[in-house]
Design a protein around this motif. Structure first.
Motif, short mmCIF file in Angstrom:
data_model
loop_
_atom_site.label_atom_id
_atom_site.label_comp_id
_atom_site.label_asym_id
_atom_site.label_seq_id
_atom_site.Cartn_x
_atom_site.Cartn_y
_atom_site.Cartn_z
N PRO A 99 0.83 -1.21 0.00
CA PRO A 99 0.00 0.00 0.00
C PRO A 99 0.86 1.26 0.00
O PRO A 99 2.02 1.24 0.40
N LEU A 100 0.28 2.36 -0.46
CA LEU A 100 1.00 3.62 -0.57
C LEU A 100 1.21 4.25 0.81
O LEU A 100 0.45 3.97 1.73
N PRO A 101 2.20 5.15 0.94
CA PRO A 101 2.48 5.76 2.25
C PRO A 101 1.30 6.50 2.85
O PRO A 101 1.17 6.54 4.06
N GLU A 102 0.39 7.05 2.01
CA GLU A 102 -0.72 7.77 2.65
C GLU A 102 -1.68 6.80 3.34
O GLU A 102 -2.52 7.20 4.12
N ARG A 103 -1.56 5.51 3.04
CA ARG A 103 -2.36 4.52 3.74
C ARG A 103 -1.71 4.11 5.06
O ARG A 103 -2.35 3.88 6.05
N THR A 104 -0.37 3.97 5.02
CA THR A 104 0.30 3.49 6.23
C THR A 104 0.62 4.65 7.18
O THR A 104 0.80 4.45 8.36
N MET A 105 0.68 5.86 6.64
CA MET A 105 0.91 7.06 7.43
C MET A 105 2.09 6.99 8.38
O MET A 105 1.92 7.04 9.58
N PRO A 106 3.33 6.88 7.85
CA PRO A 106 4.47 6.97 8.75
C PRO A 106 4.64 8.42 9.20
O PRO A 106 4.33 9.33 8.44
N LEU A 107 5.08 8.64 10.44
CA LEU A 107 5.25 10.01 10.93
C LEU A 107 6.62 10.54 10.52
O LEU A 107 7.48 9.80 10.05
N HIS A 108 6.81 11.81 10.78
CA HIS A 108 8.01 12.51 10.31
C HIS A 108 9.26 12.11 11.12
O HIS A 108 9.21 12.02 12.33
N LEU A 109 10.36 11.86 10.43
CA LEU A 109 11.64 11.58 11.11
C LEU A 109 12.66 12.60 10.60
O LEU A 109 12.66 12.93 9.42
#
Length: 611
Positions: free
Chosen positions: A465-475
Motif C-alpha cells: 500500500p502507498l504511504p498515505e495509507r500506512t501514514m508513517p510520521l516525520h523523522l
C-alpha cells in the motif's frame, strides 16, 4: 543529555549473559525429563499430565506471544507510526474474554489433546485433516520467521554471529522440548518472561535517566506527534486506526488465542476449568505489561533520536534494528546489559519456538498418527512425540534459512497468521456457535475463506500500500553531526516499507490495488473469518444442516456460561474434584458432571470420544 556518540560493541560479558540464558533453559528441560518419573505417556509429554496451575500457564501464554518479533518490532513500530499501537490494550481484553468464554469451555469439557480432534467430533475426518495440515504449514512458516528475524537484526547491529545464533536457539529449543515435554516448555517460558521484562526494564530505566525522566520522553513524543491515540477514521484501508486495531486486531489475536494449538494446548493442561480461565485472565495482565514496556521503549527511541534518525541516516538498514542500536548506544558502559537485552529478544524467540514445536508434535501424534495406527502403546507414542519434536525443530531451522529471503518481519508474521488463522478461526466458530453447520458447509467455508484471504494477503505483499495509507510520521536527521554532502539530507520518511522479494516496482496502480490490496493487514484475518462463516452458514442451510442431531457437548450452551457462577454455589464440592476419575474424557471438573449426566452417552461411545 549527552549527544549520541559511536555505539558500543558486544563484549565478553554480553556473551556470558546470553549463554547463561540458553544454559538455564536447557537445564530446566533436563530437570523435567527426569522429575516425577519422566515422560511416561504421550499425555504427560504433550499435556503436562493435565496437572498445571494457573500462574505458570498464564506466564507461558504471555511468553509465547511475545516473540522477538514483539521485542524488536513493536518499539520500532511506535517510533515510526506513533503510540496508537497501545490501543491493542483494549484488543487484548476482548480477545481474552472471547477465548475464555467461547472457545475454552467447549475444548475443556471435551478433554482433547489437539484442537483439531474437535473438528472430527463436530464435523468429520476430512475437515480435521484440512485443519491440521493448514496449522502445520502456518506454524512452520511462522516459526522460521521468528527464529531468523532477531538473529538478523542483532547480527547487523551487534555483530552477533548470525547462523551461530539461529542454530543455537533452534538446537536448545529442540533439546528441551524433546526431553521435557510441555512441562519444560511452560517452566522455561516462565523463566524467559522474567528475562524479557528485565531486558525491557533496563532499556527503559537507562533511557529515562539519560533523557532526564519519563516526563521528558513523553514531552518529546507529544511534540513529535507520537502520542496519536485517537484516530477514529473508519476507513478500513488505513493501516492502524482505532477501528482497525479493535476490530481487525481482535479477530487476528483471537485466531491465535482461541483456536491455535500452541495456546489451547497450554490452557487445557490446567487441572480444572477454573484454573484454565484464571490463567487466561492473569495472562491478560502480562500482555498489558509487555505492551506498556514496548510502547515506552518506542517513545524512548523517538526521544533519543528525534533529531537524528539512524534509519534515514543509513546507520541501520531496517527498522527492526533500531532497538538493538539504541541498546548499544545507551548501555555501552554497562558490560552485560546489552547481552541481557539480546537474551531478552532471544528468550522471546525460544518461548515461541518451543511452544510451536510442542504443539506441532501434539498435532502430528494426535491427528496424523493415533487415528491410523491404533495398536501403538503409550510408551511408543511418547517416543514418537519426542521424535516429532526433533524433526520439527530441524524443519523450523530450515525454514529460518528460507525466511532469510523474505521481507519485513512483523508484517509478514502477522499476515501469515491473518491469512491462515482467519479461515481456521471461522471454521471453529462455525462448529461452536452455529448448531446447524454441517461438514459440507465447513469444508466449503474453509476453502472460500482461505482463497479470499490468500488473494488479499499475497496481493498486499506484491503491491504494497502507498504511504498515505500506512501514514508513517516525520523523522528528522538535521541533528546528525555528519559529513554527508547536502544532497543526502532527506528529512522525509518516504523509505520503502517492505523489502519483499516479490515486490513489483513502478507499476501502474489500479483501483483493485488501491482498494482491495491496500486493506489494513489486521483485516486479513477478519475477512477470512467472516467469509468462512458466511459461506459455511449458507452451504449448511442448503445441504440440510438443520436436520442433523447434534451432541450438545460440541457447541457452546447456556450452561457453559452459567457454570461460571457454580464456584459460588458449590464451594465444598469444588474442593473435592480429585475424587472424580480424571480419565473419562476430561470431565474432572464437577461443575460439568451434573450437566453432562443428563445426556445418554451412546453418541460419545460411537464417535470414540472417550479415548
Amino acid at each position: 543529555m549527552d549527544t549520541p556518540r559511536d555505539i558500543g560493541t558486544f563484549v565478553v560479558w554480553d556473551y556470558v549473559v546470553f549463554a547463561g540464558m540458553l544454559v538455564i533453559s536447557a537445564v530446566i528441560g533436563i530437570y523435567y525429563a527426569f522429575a516425577g518419573g519422566g515422560q511416561q505417556t504421550s499425555k504427560d509429554f504433550l499435556m503436562g499430565g493435565r496437572r498445571m496451575t494457573a500462574v505458570p500457564v498464564a506466564l507461558s501464554l504471555t511468553a509465547s506471544f511475545m516473540s522477538a518479533v514483539t521485542v524488536l518490532g513493536t518499539p520500532s513500530e511506535v517510533y515510526r507510526f506513533g503510540a496508537i499501537f497501545s490501543i491493542f490494550a483494549f484488543t487484548y481484553f476482548f480477545v481474552v474474554v472471547i477465548s475464555a468464554e467461547v472457545f475454552l469451555p467447549v475444548f475443556y469439557k471435551l478433554g482433547i489433546t489437539s484442537t483439531y480432534e474437535y473438528l472430527e467430533l463436530r464435523f468429520n475426518k476430512c475437515v480435521r485433516l484440512c485443519g491440521t495440515v493448514l496449522f502445520i504449514i502456518q506454524t512452520i512458516l511462522y516459526t522460521g520467521i521468528v527464529i531468523y528475524a532477531p538473529a538478523l537484526a542483532l547480527n547487523q547491529v551487534t555483530g552477533f554471529d548470525l547462523w551461530g545464533a539461529v542454530v543455537a536457539t533452534g538446537v536448545v529449543c529442540t533439546f528441551y522440548c524433546t526431553l521435557g515435554g510441555l512441562k519444560a516448555v511452560i517452566w522455561t517460558d516462565v523463566f524467559q518472561v522474567g528475562i524479557m521484562v528485565a531486558g525491557f526494564a533496563s532499556v527503559i530505566i537507562r533511557a529515562a535517566v539519560i533523557q532526564g525522566g519519563i516526563s521528558t520522553i513523553l514531552n518529546d513524543a507529544y511534540n513529535g506527534g507520537r502520542l496519536n491515540f485517537w484516530n477514529f477514521n473508519p476507513n478500513p484501508l488505513q493501516r492502524h486506526t482505532f477501528w482497525t486495531i479493535i476490530i481487525g486486531g481482535t479477530f487476528t489475536w483471537t485466531s491465535i488465542y482461541g483456536v491455535n494449538q500452541s495456546q489451547v494446548q497450554r490452557y487445557i493442561s490446567c487441572k480444572s476449568r477454573f484454573q484454565a480461565k484464571l490463567s487466561l485472565y492473569i495472562n491478560l495482565v502480562g500482555l498489558w505489561a509487555i505492551l506498556t514496556c514496548s510502547v515506552l521503549c518506542g517513545l524512548a527511541l523517538y526521544s533519543r533520536y528525534r533529531d537524528c534518525d539512524p534509519w534515514t541516516a543509513n546507520k541501520v538498514s531496517a527498522p527492526d534494528q533500531l532497538m538493538p542500536y539504541l541498546v548499544l548506544d545507551i548501555l555501552q558502559d554497562y558490560p552485560g546489559l546489552p547481552g541481557l537485552f539480546v537474551a531478552c529478544a532471544y528468550s522471546g524467540t525460544l518461548s515461541t519456538v518451543s511452544s510451536s514445536i510442542n504443539a506441532l508434535a501434539a498435532v502430528t501424534v494426535e491427528d496424523l498418527i493415533k487415528p491410523y495406527f491404533r495398536s501403538l502403546s503409550e510408551k511408543s507414542l511418547s517416543w514418537i512425540s519426542q521424535g516429532m519434536s526433533v524433526l520439527y525443530g530441524a524443519l523450523c531451522i530450515g525454514m529460518a534459512a528460507l525466511a532469510s529471503l523474505m521481507g519485513a518481519l512483523l508484517q509478514a508474521a502477522l499476515s501469515i497468521f491473518g491469512m491462515v488463522g482467519g479461515p481456521l478461526m471461522g471454521l471453529f466458530a462455525l462448529g461452536i456457535l452455529v448448531p446447524f453447520a454441517n461438514s459440507m458447509g465447513a469444508l466449503v467455508g474453509l476453502m472460500a475463506g482461505f482463497v479470499i484471504s490468500l488473494w488479499v494477503g499475497i496481493g498486499a505483499q506484491i503491491y504494497p500500500p502507498l504511504p498515505e495509507r500506512t501514514m508513517p510520521l516525520h523523522l528528522d536527521i538535521y541533528g546528525c553531526n555528519s559529513t554527508y554532502n547536502e544532497t543526502n539530507l532527506m528529512t522525509t520518511t518516504e523509505r520503502p516499507f517492505t523489502t519483499s522479494v516479490f515486490q513489483i516496482h513502478n507499476v501502474q496502480r489500479t483501483p483493485l490495488m488501491d482498494n482491495w490490496y491496500s486493506l489494513s493487514y489486521l483485516y486479513f484475518s477478519t475477512v477470512g473469518t467472516l467469509v468462512t462463516l458466511l459461506a459455511g452458514i449458507l452451504v449448511s442451510l442448503s445441504t440440510g444442516g438443520r436436520k442433523q442431531n447434534l451432541d450438545p457437548r460440541y457447541i457452546l450452551t447456556k450452561e457453559d456460561f452459567l457454570s461460571n457462577f457454580d464456584i459460588f454455589k458449590k464451594k465444598k464440592h469444588v474442593l473435592s474434584y480429585k475424587s472424580h476419575p480424571v480419565e473419562d474424557g476430561g470431565t474432572d471438573n464437577p461443575a460439568f458432571n451434573h450437566i453432562e449426566l443428563n445426556f445418554p452417552d451412546q453418541s460419545g461411545k460411537s464417535n470414540g470420544t472417550h479415548l
